[in-house]
Motif scaffolding. Structure first.
Motif, mmCIF file in Angstrom:
data_model
loop_
_atom_site.group_PDB
_atom_site.id
_atom_site.type_symbol
_atom_site.label_atom_id
_atom_site.label_comp_id
_atom_site.label_asym_id
_atom_site.label_seq_id
_atom_site.Cartn_x
_atom_site.Cartn_y
_atom_site.Cartn_z
ATOM 1 N N VAL A 13 0.817 -1.219 0.000
ATOM 2 C CA VAL A 13 0.000 0.000 0.000
ATOM 3 C C VAL A 13 0.851 1.270 0.000
ATOM 4 O O VAL A 13 0.355 2.347 -0.356
ATOM 5 C CB VAL A 13 -0.958 0.013 1.206
ATOM 6 N N GLU A 14 2.129 1.149 0.367
ATOM 7 C CA GLU A 14 2.976 2.333 0.434
ATOM 8 C C GLU A 14 3.192 2.970 -0.937
ATOM 9 O O GLU A 14 3.600 4.141 -1.037
ATOM 10 C CB GLU A 14 4.320 1.979 1.072
ATOM 11 N N ARG A 15 2.939 2.252 -2.019
ATOM 12 C CA ARG A 15 3.132 2.832 -3.362
ATOM 13 C C ARG A 15 2.027 3.795 -3.748
ATOM 14 O O ARG A 15 2.141 4.546 -4.711
ATOM 15 C CB ARG A 15 3.230 1.710 -4.401
ATOM 16 N N PHE A 16 0.897 3.767 -3.008
ATOM 17 C CA PHE A 16 -0.221 4.651 -3.297
ATOM 18 C C PHE A 16 -0.179 5.880 -2.391
ATOM 19 O O PHE A 16 0.261 5.802 -1.248
ATOM 20 C CB PHE A 16 -1.552 3.924 -3.104
ATOM 21 N N THR A 17 -0.649 6.988 -2.913
ATOM 22 C CA THR A 17 -0.689 8.203 -2.106
ATOM 23 C C THR A 17 -1.859 8.143 -1.132
ATOM 24 O O THR A 17 -2.820 7.380 -1.325
ATOM 25 C CB THR A 17 -0.847 9.445 -2.993
ATOM 26 N N GLY A 18 -1.784 8.953 -0.090
ATOM 27 C CA GLY A 18 -2.891 9.030 0.859
ATOM 28 C C GLY A 18 -4.176 9.464 0.187
ATOM 29 O O GLY A 18 -5.269 8.994 0.526
ATOM 30 N N GLU A 19 -4.054 10.357 -0.791
ATOM 31 C CA GLU A 19 -5.231 10.832 -1.524
ATOM 32 C C GLU A 19 -5.883 9.700 -2.311
ATOM 33 O O GLU A 19 -7.117 9.584 -2.360
ATOM 34 C CB GLU A 19 -4.824 11.964 -2.463
ATOM 35 N N GLN A 20 -5.051 8.852 -2.936
ATOM 36 C CA GLN A 20 -5.589 7.727 -3.692
ATOM 37 C C GLN A 20 -6.350 6.759 -2.778
ATOM 38 O O GLN A 20 -7.448 6.314 -3.107
ATOM 39 C CB GLN A 20 -4.457 6.981 -4.403
ATOM 40 N N LEU A 21 -5.748 6.443 -1.644
ATOM 41 C CA LEU A 21 -6.380 5.498 -0.726
ATOM 42 C C LEU A 21 -7.651 6.076 -0.109
ATOM 43 O O LEU A 21 -8.655 5.372 0.045
ATOM 44 C CB LEU A 21 -5.387 5.107 0.368
ATOM 45 N N ALA A 22 -7.615 7.357 0.214
ATOM 46 C CA ALA A 22 -8.784 7.998 0.826
ATOM 47 C C ALA A 22 -9.951 8.077 -0.152
ATOM 48 O O ALA A 22 -11.118 8.096 0.262
ATOM 49 C CB ALA A 22 -8.424 9.397 1.315
ATOM 50 N N GLY A 23 -9.648 8.096 -1.442
ATOM 51 C CA GLY A 23 -10.701 8.214 -2.446
ATOM 52 C C GLY A 23 -11.379 6.905 -2.808
ATOM 53 O O GLY A 23 -12.404 6.918 -3.502
ATOM 54 N N LEU A 24 -10.837 5.764 -2.340
ATOM 55 C CA LEU A 24 -11.405 4.468 -2.707
ATOM 56 C C LEU A 24 -12.858 4.283 -2.261
ATOM 57 O O LEU A 24 -13.695 3.844 -3.056
ATOM 58 C CB LEU A 24 -10.526 3.341 -2.158
ATOM 59 N N PRO A 25 -13.206 4.602 -1.013
ATOM 60 C CA PRO A 25 -14.622 4.412 -0.599
ATOM 61 C C PRO A 25 -15.600 5.227 -1.433
ATOM 62 O O PRO A 25 -16.661 4.725 -1.812
ATOM 63 C CB PRO A 25 -14.606 4.862 0.865
ATOM 64 N N ASP A 26 -15.258 6.468 -1.729
ATOM 65 C CA ASP A 26 -16.145 7.307 -2.534
ATOM 66 C C ASP A 26 -16.305 6.737 -3.945
ATOM 67 O O ASP A 26 -17.402 6.744 -4.517
ATOM 68 C CB ASP A 26 -15.605 8.739 -2.621
ATOM 69 N N SER A 27 -15.187 6.243 -4.498
ATOM 70 C CA SER A 27 -15.237 5.655 -5.835
ATOM 71 C C SER A 27 -16.113 4.409 -5.858
ATOM 72 O O SER A 27 -16.938 4.230 -6.762
ATOM 73 C CB SER A 27 -13.816 5.311 -6.298
ATOM 74 N N LEU A 28 -15.959 3.563 -4.857
ATOM 75 C CA LEU A 28 -16.782 2.356 -4.753
ATOM 76 C C LEU A 28 -18.269 2.706 -4.680
ATOM 77 O O LEU A 28 -19.096 2.115 -5.391
ATOM 78 C CB LEU A 28 -16.378 1.548 -3.519
ATOM 79 N N CYS A 29 -18.592 3.649 -3.839
ATOM 80 C CA CYS A 29 -20.000 4.039 -3.670
ATOM 81 C C CYS A 29 -20.571 4.650 -4.944
ATOM 82 O O CYS A 29 -21.737 4.407 -5.297
ATOM 83 C CB CYS A 29 -20.139 5.026 -2.514
ATOM 84 N N ARG A 30 -19.761 5.425 -5.643
ATOM 85 C CA ARG A 30 -20.231 6.055 -6.878
ATOM 86 C C ARG A 30 -20.542 4.991 -7.942
ATOM 87 O O ARG A 30 -21.597 5.037 -8.586
ATOM 88 C CB ARG A 30 -19.180 7.033 -7.397
ATOM 89 N N TYR A 31 -19.635 4.038 -8.094
ATOM 90 C CA TYR A 31 -19.862 2.974 -9.074
ATOM 91 C C TYR A 31 -21.023 2.063 -8.656
ATOM 92 O O TYR A 31 -21.709 1.487 -9.503
ATOM 93 C CB TYR A 31 -18.601 2.128 -9.248
ATOM 94 N N ALA A 32 -21.234 1.923 -7.351
ATOM 95 C CA ALA A 32 -22.263 1.009 -6.845
ATOM 96 C C ALA A 32 -23.674 1.565 -6.957
ATOM 97 O O ALA A 32 -24.648 0.838 -6.746
ATOM 98 C CB ALA A 32 -21.973 0.646 -5.387
ATOM 99 N N GLN A 33 -23.815 2.828 -7.302
ATOM 100 C CA GLN A 33 -25.150 3.428 -7.414
ATOM 101 C C GLN A 33 -26.010 2.693 -8.438
ATOM 102 O O GLN A 33 -27.229 2.571 -8.276
ATOM 103 C CB GLN A 33 -25.032 4.905 -7.789
ATOM 104 N N ALA A 34 -25.370 2.180 -9.486
ATOM 105 C CA ALA A 34 -26.118 1.501 -10.555
ATOM 106 C C ALA A 34 -26.779 0.206 -10.080
ATOM 107 O O ALA A 34 -27.755 -0.247 -10.688
ATOM 108 C CB ALA A 34 -25.192 1.201 -11.733
ATOM 109 N N ILE A 35 -26.261 -0.389 -9.010
ATOM 110 C CA ILE A 35 -26.850 -1.636 -8.496
ATOM 111 C C ILE A 35 -27.530 -1.410 -7.150
ATOM 112 O O ILE A 35 -27.793 -2.354 -6.407
ATOM 113 C CB ILE A 35 -25.797 -2.758 -8.385
ATOM 114 N N GLY A 36 -27.800 -0.148 -6.825
ATOM 115 C CA GLY A 36 -28.478 0.153 -5.568
ATOM 116 C C GLY A 36 -27.604 0.046 -4.347
ATOM 117 O O GLY A 36 -28.096 -0.212 -3.246
ATOM 118 N N GLY A 37 -26.295 0.246 -4.525
ATOM 119 C CA GLY A 37 -25.369 0.195 -3.395
ATOM 120 C C GLY A 37 -24.666 -1.139 -3.280
ATOM 121 O O GLY A 37 -25.107 -2.156 -3.829
#
Length: 286
Positions: A13-37
């Motif tokens: 995980v050290e190869r990823f920036t803090g910003e990249q890791l912090a953005g994962l939950p938001d990205s998951l939720c955004r993509y999951a909207q199409a299947i109702g979460g």
């Protein structure tokens, strides 16, 4: 403690920036909207066809950027002006990360109800690549849900499912008898040998594999070509090939209606067993 340390080393995980890791939950939720979460519990997998896609898109955005690249092309309807194909650096099959990933897949099939067929069906349902509802027990679904690790597969790309099919055949899976895949390092070398030319011209061409298996030749070809066709006599190999195209080569998994190729007429992804000679046609030509 040692297992936890090994896990940290494996994910790097050290190869990823803090910003990249912090953005994962938001990205998951955004993509999951199409299947109702996202599924809140493993039993919701039965109700949420395509539940793996938010994870696939989010991890791919972090690692390779292939699904975003192909989605942009699908929206435009043409490969013109799409820029270079995002390159995947294929993992050495015998490396520690690849072997750890293969061990995870083998563990998925350790459950007493598990077999390569229902595991493939479980993955196809999760990728929205099948319309058929899951026909497995809640216990097996929970086991797959807790054991399967998509990130490892995407982070250490190689032809895993050929090896898994051979492994299961050696344990008595009769439908896989006679399946002898070409080692992945050889298919990579073969593709490199024949894929010389101007990248923009190669993108317009079509690659074909008449004995595709689980996709060992098509995977490295995805670094050069955006259209392909193939066939194989094994129905389970076709399922596994389709799964690996979703993991690593979205243009072969979901061809869509796209212009700009040397041949304009699109041909959808199909499984056709009516050839009269028992051969299953697997066309993902665009």
């Amino acid at each position: 403690m040692k297992q936890e340390t090994d896990r940290v080393k494996l994910y790097r995980v050290e190869r990823f920036t803090g910003e990249q890791l912090a953005g994962l939950p938001d990205s998951l939720c955004r993509y999951a909207q199409a299947i109702g979460g996202l599924p809140k519990h493993h039993y919701e997998v039965f109700e949420k066809r395509g539940w793996l896609l938010p994870f696939l898109f989010t991890y791919d955005d972090l690692l390779w950027g292939r699904w975003t690249y192909w989605s942009d092309i699908l929206l435009k309807g043409t490969i013109a002006g799409s820029g270079p194909i995002p390159q995947i650096q294929w993992t050495d099959t015998w490396s520690h990360p690849a072997q750890s990933t293969k061990k995870m897949l083998s563990l998925c099939l350790k459950h007493h109800e598990a077999n390569i067929e229902n595991f493939a069906d479980w993955l196809l349902w999760g990728l929205a690549a099948s319309e058929e509802a899951l026909q497995i027990s809640e216990q097996l679904n929970e086991y797959y849900y807790r054991t399967f690790d998509l990130f490892l597969l995407l982070d250490n790309p190689t032809d895993y499912l050929s090896g898994i099919l051979c492994e299961q055949t050696g344990k008595g899976y009769k439908a896989g008898l006679g399946y002898y895949p070409t080692p992945f390092h050889l298919t990579c070398m073969m593709v490199e040998m024949v894929s010389e030319g101007v990248p923009e011209e190669m993108k317009r061409q079509t690659v074909n594999d008449p004995c595709v298996g689980c996709g060992a030749m098509m995977l490295p070809a995805s670094n050069y070509y955006l259209r392909g066709s193939a066939m194989d006599i094994s129905s389970i190999a076709i399922k596994l090939c389709k799964i690996q195209m979703y993991f690593y080569a979205p243009w072969f998994a979901i061809p869509g209606q796209v212009k700009g190729f040397d041949e304009q007429e699109p041909i959808p992804l199909i499984v056709n067993s009516d050839s009269g000679i028992g051969q299953l046609a697997f066309n993902f030509k665009m």
